[in-house]
Write a protein that holds these residues in place. Structure first.
Motif, short mmCIF file in Angstrom:
data_model
loop_
_atom_site.label_atom_id
_atom_site.label_comp_id
_atom_site.label_asym_id
_atom_site.label_seq_id
_atom_site.Cartn_x
_atom_site.Cartn_y
_atom_site.Cartn_z
N SER B 41 0.72 -1.27 -0.09
CA SER B 41 -0.13 -0.11 0.07
C SER B 41 1.04 1.03 0.12
O SER B 41 0.46 2.26 -0.61
CB SER B 41 -1.04 0.05 1.43
N GLN B 85 -7.19 0.77 -0.94
CA GLN B 85 -7.39 -0.46 -0.14
C GLN B 85 -8.60 -0.29 0.82
O GLN B 85 -9.31 -1.22 1.06
CB GLN B 85 -6.19 -0.77 0.82
N ASP B 170 -5.29 -1.62 -5.01
CA ASP B 170 -4.85 -1.90 -4.05
C ASP B 170 -5.94 -2.95 -3.08
O ASP B 170 -6.64 -2.51 -2.60
CB ASP B 170 -4.37 -0.83 -3.08
N GLU B 171 -5.76 -4.13 -3.51
CA GLU B 171 -6.60 -5.28 -2.84
C GLU B 171 -7.95 -4.89 -3.21
O GLU B 171 -8.79 -4.97 -1.99
CB GLU B 171 -6.33 -5.14 -1.25
#
Ligand SMILES: Nc1ncnc2c1ncn2[C@@H]1O[C@H](COP(=O)(O)OP(=O)(O)OP(=O)(O)O)[C@@H](O)[C@H]1O
Ligand SMILES: [Mg+2]
Lengths: 440, 253
Positions: B41, B85, B170-171
């Protein structure tokens, strides 16, 4: 400039001049009230920061000036037209330097039972409503600014809505100060009495034509009769060299519903008190506030909701946005008296500080003497949320615009709840102008 | 398109990225995997311009421009998009307002005409369909009270509307049920072209079944300790990251 101890003497000596100017007016019953008020005034002292209610607000700058009552002057229409809300200025009362200006005032499509007008005219007519209500709620025994107002009671807005009357267009009241270089004191004294089952919206706006030093000391008394709905918006846009002290007292009768907005944008030092008292059961009171402060402005807002009777609900939501070296004070008190069971009282004050030097003192207070109640209060002071700012920027939105969006968002629940569209739009516009540098 | 050269970044004096080099060409999808706290991240946020992370050395070029010199908003306007995220909730700002402002700010930067309400709505409708998002979410405040899946879907909607050249996810797959995962993956796949590229940060192989990566990198303790093709993702899923510790020493040595 006078010395501060002399300033009381200054106002007392002005009272004599004022009395002499009244001629026959001094024979009216109200004059007895004025005389008692000047007696109260001379016994009281101007508050200092040693007084709990003025702890954070030093009014010394206000006391340095020997203000004089504003003269009646004539303005041109073009001087006032920018201050009129578009689309809703059909029903308008205009006051210049505290005096009613009939040449600008008008009403249209109002039911004939209601005639918004000037307090001076009502006093002249010997109105029973004035005798019955004026000064009944804004007590001057303890508050020197109210005593000053009452002693010099002369003019202000007067609205009487009889029983069973729905007024579905707002009444606008514009208070303009035109100093012409003089240190003017305007003391509008407003009285709004709303009868049983009636409904009305009132918009007060305080503005100036120049950036002179002047002082507005306003006292408003509002009677919300049984089962009435009263919506009151006060927009304070005084000049940045002006002083503004305001007190609004609301008497809430059975099942009445009162909503207020205290919007504060102007003034060097301003103080705004809104006090509502439930004098019977079933009432609802919503107090909203929004203050935008810049430069070295000081704004002090006090409110008191007195739950004297059971089964009443109050909501309070005040928001502040402070920039530069400005200073804000919030003091909100809710009293739930012993017999006021089943009270609901919620209070919140949130502030955003945009600079390193702005400051807020916030004090929500709950005093509860009943046991079966639902109450909450809270206060926050913070900056714009960095995570939100970054999120917006990461979507391509520039710094200024991102800040402006977040400031808007912060103020939005107060502004969006305003039901009078042109007023709502105007406030949106002000936010946009102040905080979106790309536009201004 | 993007070239990261020996990037070091720290936060509060603590070094998180310890020399990352990565080259991404147009048309490519790069997956970044790695254990919790390894700096994935951080890398994404540094690329998006979060100023809390201080770049202590290294260089990032985006289409030949020095990315680190640009403000976060200019990076977005140049065509970088980060799907967070943990998307932020912003009470009082409607989703539509955010999208409309963003698209017009980007267009202004590029010297393009502003979209009026109608044109914007037309685009929006089309993109909503792509991510199968419920209309009612539009008028709501940005992410406020959204479920985890709705937030992620909303990120993809924003991406679809803004049409970035380089998207960093991000994820985006974490916490999605299988339907939502398919929607998100579909969205990404449809936006894929020879002119765009993506960095996909993930812990799971399952997303990579839909978005087939050209390269897979393993980030470990602030460094890329291994790079490979999509097979590497299977290997990681099976073996975890422990076996790479040795690899790390190897790299360090
Ligand atoms: N604001 C911060 N302050 C201090 N440390 C931070 C901050 N942000 C990140 N870190 C630290 O940096 C390291 C890397 O964090 P990062 O969020 O980049 O990991 P990640 O690889 O994305 O992990 P995950 O898989 O859990 O999302 C962690 O040790 C984390 O605690
Ligand atoms: Mg992470």
């Amino acid at each position: 400039m006078s010395q501060i101890p002399d300033i009381k003497k200054w106002y007392i000596s002005n009272f004599e001049t004022f009395e002499n100017s009244l001629n026959g007016g001094s024979l009216k019953p109200i004059h007895q009230v004025r005389k008692e008020a000047i007696a109260d005034f001379s016994k009281l002292n101007f508050p200092t920061t040693h007084d709990e209610d003025w702890r954070f607000t030093n009014i010394t700058p206000l006391l340095k000036h020997d203000f004089i009552s504003g003269e009646r002057i004539k303005l041109k229409h073009k001087e006032i037209k920018n201050f009129l809300f578009k689309k809703i200025s059909d029903n308008l009362l205009v006051f210049v330097n505290g005096h009613y200006a009939p040449e600008f005032s008008k009403s249209k499509n109002l039911p004939e039972e209601i005639k918004p007008g000037s307090l001076a005219d009502e006093i002249e007519k010997g109105s029973e409503i004035v005798d019955k209500y004026l000064g009944k709620y804004a007590n001057c025994k303890t508050q020197i600014f109210t005593a000053l107002s009452t002693a010099f009671t002369q003019d202000g807005a007067f609205i009487y809505v009889p029983d069973n009357l729905i007024v579905d267009v707002p009444i606008n009241i514009l208070f303009i100060t035109a100093t012409g270089g003089k240190k003017i004191l305007s003391q509008p004294r407003n009285l709004f009495v709303v009868g049983k089952n009636s409904q009305i919206s009132i918009v007060e706006r305080y503005v100036t034509l120049d950036d002179g030093i002047y002082f507005t000391n306003v006292v408003s008394e509002i009677v919300a009769g049984e089962n009435s709905i009263v919506n009151h918006i006060k927009i304070q846009e005084e000049g940045l060299n002006a002083f503004h002290v305001s007190r609004t007292e609301i008497d809430q009768e059975k099942n009445s519903n009162f909503t207020s907005y205290s919007i504060s944008l102007g003034g060097e030092i301003s103080r705004n008190d809104v006090n509502s008292k439930f004098n019977d059961e079933g009432g609802e009171c919503t107090l909203n506030g929004l203050y935008l402060l810049t430069g070295s402005q000081l704004y002090d807002t006090h409110s008191l909701v007195d739950h004297a009777k059971p089964h009443c609900t109050s909501h309070e939501n005040y928001k502040g946005i402070l920039d530069d070296n400005s200073r804000g004070v919030f003091n909100g008190k809710v009293i739930v008296r012993k017999d006021a069971q089943k009270t609901n009282a919620f209070q919140e004050n949130k502030n955003i500080i945009l600079s390193d030097n702005a400051l807020v003192d916030t004090k929500p207070q709950l005093e509860i003497f009943a046991d079966d109640v639902k109450c909450s209060h809270g206060a926050t002071v913070g900056q714009l949320d960095e995570d939100s700012l970054f999120y917006l920027k990461s979507r391509g939105i520039g710094e200024d615009k991102a800040r402006s969006i977040l400031i808007h968002a912060f103020a939005s629940d107060v502004i969006k709840s305003i039901k009078i569209e042109p007023v709502k739009n105007y406030l949106e516009e002000i936010l946009e102008r102040r905080f979106n540098k790309e536009i201004s | 398109m993007l070239e990261i050269k020996n990037l070091h970044a720290s936060i509060e004096g603590k070094e998180i990225l310890k020399g990352i080099s990565l080259k991404i060409n147009a048309g490519e999808v790069h997956a970044i995997m790695g254990p919790n706290g390894s700096g994935k991240s951080t890398l994404a946020q540094v690329l998006a311009g979060r100023k809390e992370y201080v770049v202590t050395s290294g260089e990032v070029l985006f289409e030949g421009k020095n990315l680190l010199d640009l403000s976060p908003e200019d990076r977005a306007r140049e065509g970088i998009f980060l799907a967070f995220q943990y998307p932020v909730e912003i009470p009082g700002v409607s989703n539509t307002n955010l999208l409309k402002t963003a698209i017009n700010e980007i267009r202004k930067y590029r010297g393009e005409e502003q979209l009026d309400a109608m044109e914007f709505l037309t685009i929006l409708k089309k993109k909503m369909k792509l991510v199968e998002m419920d209309q009612s979410l539009l008028s709501r405040a940005v992410n406020e009270g959204f479920s985890g899946g709705e937030k992620k879907r909303n990120e993809i909607l924003q991406m679809a509307v803004l049409e970035p050249k380089l998207s960093i996810l991000d994820e985006t797959d974490s916490g999605l049920d299988i339907d939502a995962l398919r929607v998100v993956a579909n969205g990404v796949t449809k936006l894929r072209s020879k002119d765009t590229a993506s960095i996909v940060v993930t812990h799971y192989q399952r997303l990579l079944n839909y978005i087939i990566p050209d390269f897979v990198h393993v980030l470990y303790n602030g460094r890329i300790v291994k790079s490979g093709t999509k097979e590497l993702a299977f290997e990681l899923e099976e073996k975890g990251y422990d076996w790479l510790k040795d690899q790390k020493e190897l790299v360090e040595g």
